[in-house]
Design a protein around this motif. Structure first.
Motif, short mmCIF file in Angstrom:
data_model
loop_
_atom_site.label_atom_id
_atom_site.label_comp_id
_atom_site.label_asym_id
_atom_site.label_seq_id
_atom_site.Cartn_x
_atom_site.Cartn_y
_atom_site.Cartn_z
N GLU A 225 0.80 -1.21 -0.07
CA GLU A 225 0.21 0.13 0.05
C GLU A 225 0.88 1.19 -0.01
N VAL A 226 0.45 2.32 -0.75
CA VAL A 226 1.37 3.49 -0.85
C VAL A 226 0.25 4.72 -0.56
N GLY A 227 0.74 5.81 0.10
CA GLY A 227 0.10 7.01 -0.01
C GLY A 227 0.83 8.15 0.76
N PHE A 228 0.00 8.96 1.31
CA PHE A 228 0.81 10.42 2.13
C PHE A 228 0.54 10.27 3.54
N SER A 229 1.44 10.51 4.17
CA SER A 229 1.21 10.87 5.79
C SER A 229 2.08 11.84 6.03
N GLU A 230 1.69 12.81 6.93
CA GLU A 230 2.48 13.93 7.45
C GLU A 230 3.24 14.63 6.41
N GLY A 231 2.92 14.63 4.91
CA GLY A 231 3.64 15.46 4.22
C GLY A 231 4.47 14.57 3.19
N PHE A 232 4.54 13.30 3.71
CA PHE A 232 5.43 12.76 2.99
C PHE A 232 4.72 11.40 2.43
N PRO A 233 5.55 10.99 1.18
CA PRO A 233 5.10 9.81 0.30
C PRO A 233 5.44 8.43 1.18
N VAL A 234 4.49 7.68 1.53
CA VAL A 234 4.87 6.50 2.19
C VAL A 234 4.37 5.26 1.93
N ALA A 235 5.04 4.27 2.12
CA ALA A 235 4.71 2.78 1.72
C ALA A 235 4.15 1.92 3.20
N ARG A 236 3.26 1.11 3.20
CA ARG A 236 2.88 0.46 4.38
C ARG A 236 2.78 -1.09 3.97
N ASP A 237 3.13 -1.81 5.19
CA ASP A 237 2.71 -3.11 5.02
C ASP A 237 2.05 -3.54 6.13
N LYS A 238 0.67 -3.76 6.12
CA LYS A 238 -0.16 -4.10 7.11
C LYS A 238 0.41 -5.52 7.93
N ASP B 296 -6.37 19.57 -23.11
CA ASP B 296 -6.58 18.96 -24.34
C ASP B 296 -5.42 18.24 -24.99
N PHE B 297 -4.15 18.46 -24.44
CA PHE B 297 -2.92 17.79 -24.98
C PHE B 297 -3.16 16.35 -24.61
N TYR B 298 -3.77 16.19 -23.82
CA TYR B 298 -3.90 14.48 -23.36
C TYR B 298 -4.85 13.79 -24.30
N ARG B 299 -4.39 12.84 -24.80
CA ARG B 299 -5.26 12.03 -25.68
C ARG B 299 -5.88 10.78 -24.85
N LEU B 300 -5.18 10.35 -24.00
CA LEU B 300 -5.30 9.18 -23.11
C LEU B 300 -5.18 9.51 -21.90
N PRO B 301 -5.87 9.80 -20.75
CA PRO B 301 -5.27 9.94 -19.46
C PRO B 301 -5.02 8.65 -18.85
N ALA B 302 -4.17 8.64 -18.07
CA ALA B 302 -3.58 7.32 -17.45
C ALA B 302 -4.53 6.82 -16.76
N GLY B 303 -5.44 7.48 -15.63
CA GLY B 303 -6.35 6.85 -15.04
C GLY B 303 -5.55 6.15 -13.65
N LYS B 304 -4.05 6.54 -13.71
CA LYS B 304 -3.25 5.86 -12.60
C LYS B 304 -2.31 6.82 -12.15
N ILE B 305 -1.61 6.72 -10.97
CA ILE B 305 -0.81 7.55 -10.67
C ILE B 305 0.24 6.67 -9.55
N ASP B 306 1.38 6.86 -9.71
CA ASP B 306 2.55 6.29 -8.91
C ASP B 306 2.97 7.28 -7.81
N VAL B 307 3.14 6.65 -6.78
CA VAL B 307 3.41 7.52 -5.49
C VAL B 307 4.51 8.48 -5.55
N CYS B 308 5.48 8.01 -6.52
CA CYS B 308 6.53 9.06 -6.71
C CYS B 308 6.42 10.13 -7.66
N SER B 309 5.24 9.89 -8.25
CA SER B 309 4.69 11.08 -9.42
C SER B 309 4.14 12.07 -8.85
#
Lengths: 309, 309
Positions: free
Chosen positions: B152-165, B285-298
């Protein structure tokens, strides 16, 4: 020595000798050992008709075109290069963590359109070669760890590639060093007269939105280290900030003595597969916890000086 | 104009005005519109006790420490900074597509150990704060598109973070701009006297192998544009190639007039969530095909000049 070991074994330039990675561990071969043990047939010499040699004041950048993915773009770029279109043009834009772009400096808002360099015999518009049909006859080295953006990723013909079997299409991914074709809003407006190289985190949202003409085999360290432009989108605001491109040539147009002598590890070779595995699971002592995973944009395809024939 | 629109709307610096993104589309708000519509309470001023101001000849780099993730490292770095440990030290290493590292130049193989700067009251070793327990009381902005390296990835306290429950642990990810603590082979050998910033594709294989002390809020364009070192691992081979750090200060130790006046968008704010969604699906308009996805580091966390109180 605290410094060198500090990030030792972290190099992603697998072809470089790494002090730490050199150390035989008795476990698995290191990347350096893998490369040393590789067979000559696992290496290929890029087709000189696909190899651009871009001379910058700082050094030479080698770019391999990808005509199997973007044939009309490769043809147009060759036409431009043969006309010396890029000679004395400039690095016009460096946007941090994104792209370095080169083009005719007159081709911007402040430019003098009357001084625009002619495209000559090159075409002004091209079909948007953003994807190509998957060809099951071509080699495919699949990566095992998935991808955020695409159903499948791997390597084909030397390039990092994403695939979508549902659409039957595949495309080169916007990884570090990818060379893309700048365009206007219209999808057919890219013609290769302005190109960009990715210099930061892979902007994968561009995938399937732009044609990728090829990738940098050597010399990224020149393209990535220019001062960032301070104008919008990282464009340089003054002509004095730009770097002039001395020349761009096709290796096939150069005398043998001036052609770059390099070899690229085949991405369908056993050694490349072993390197991927070594990078997924780092064995050197520095790593406490090997990731067990690898992203398609975190794998470098090794390039080395060609051995004398 | 071919150039500017060519990659228009591709900026990942969401806080910057983007010519194209400015254009109201009648569809969804652009990143710029989202930021303009944000509420003051969605922004925070970094604690001056966590804000490093690193003065380089090219400009000032602002680094926010992450004491909630790496408390002992933050404390040791503060101790070093208060002793002026980093003043007149140097950028010793720039490895392309990897890291820029700063340290005492005498602390390498060729250095004169007798000239090594004393760590003074700072500790020489620290526990390896590579992960921390997940605290369900802290804000967590999950990303919806998965991750190659972590469950799992996301943001916590301003930082990009990965988690392993499964392990109950989380950690800051090695994204562009992450500031890590260099160490020797021994896991406790990092003490903050040598730090590195990620300047290329996120080297996520380093996650959970090194302590991340914080991240660069401003000034990455200086750290990323130094000439690459030509020695092994990108170390500079000659002293003349190094850049001297003028000073590193804690904002809290500076007079009010010299403190950086910045605000950071809260990563648990509605505007940040809307920005992530806008980046997942580009509407211009520039985008023909929105990714529909995002990486935590982007995903960049927007930073702006603080408004007068």
């Amino acid at each position: 020595m605290r410094l060198a070991p500090a990030l030792l074994g972290l190099s992603i330039a697998l072809a470089l000798p790494l002090a730490h990675a050199d150390t035989p561990t008795g476990k698995s071969p290191t990347p350096k050992e893998l490369l040393e043990q590789s067979k000559p047939a696992e290496w290929r010499k890029p087709d000189p008709n696909n190899l651009l040699q871009m001379k910058l004041p700082q050094g030479t950048v080698l770019i391999e075109l990808a005509p199997d993915f973007t044939p009309e773009h490769a043809a147009n770029i060759r036409t431009l290069v043969k006309q010396h279109y890029f000679d004395k043009l400039a690095i016009v834009r460096v946007q941090d963590n994104f792209v370095t772009q080169w083009a005719d400096p007159e081709d911007d808002d402040k430019g003098d359109k009357s001084k625009l360099r002619s495209l000559g015999k090159a075409r002004k518009t091209l079909p948007p070669e953003y994807t190509r049909p998957i060809d099951s006859k071509l080699p495919w080295t699949a990566l095992p760890d998935g991808d955020v953006y695409a159903p499948e990723v791997g390597f084909s013909e030397g390039f990092p590639v994403a695939r979508d079997k549902a659409s039957g299409q595949e495309w080169i991914t916007h990884c570090y060093g990818a060379v893309g074709v700048a365009r206007d809003v219209s999808p057919d407006s890219g013609n290769g007269s302005s190109l960009y190289a990715v210099i930061g985190q892979a902007p994968r949202g561009l995938d399937r939105n732009l044609a990728i003409a090829g990738r940098v085999l050597k010399g990224m360290e020149f393209l990535s280290a220019y001062p960032r432009g301070t104008g919008p989108l990282g464009f340089y605001e003054n002509a004095s900030q730009r770097t002039t491109i001395e020349s761009v040539s096709l290796a096939s147009d150069l005398p043998e003595s001036e052609r770059a002598k390099i070899e690229v590890l085949r991405t369908d070779s056993p050694t490349f597969a072993a390197l991927i595995e070594a990078k997924r699971n780092r064995r050197d002592d520095f790593y406490r916890l090997p990731a067990g995973k690898i992203d398609v944009c975190s794998i470098n395809v090794p390039v080395r000086e060609a051995k004398a024939p």
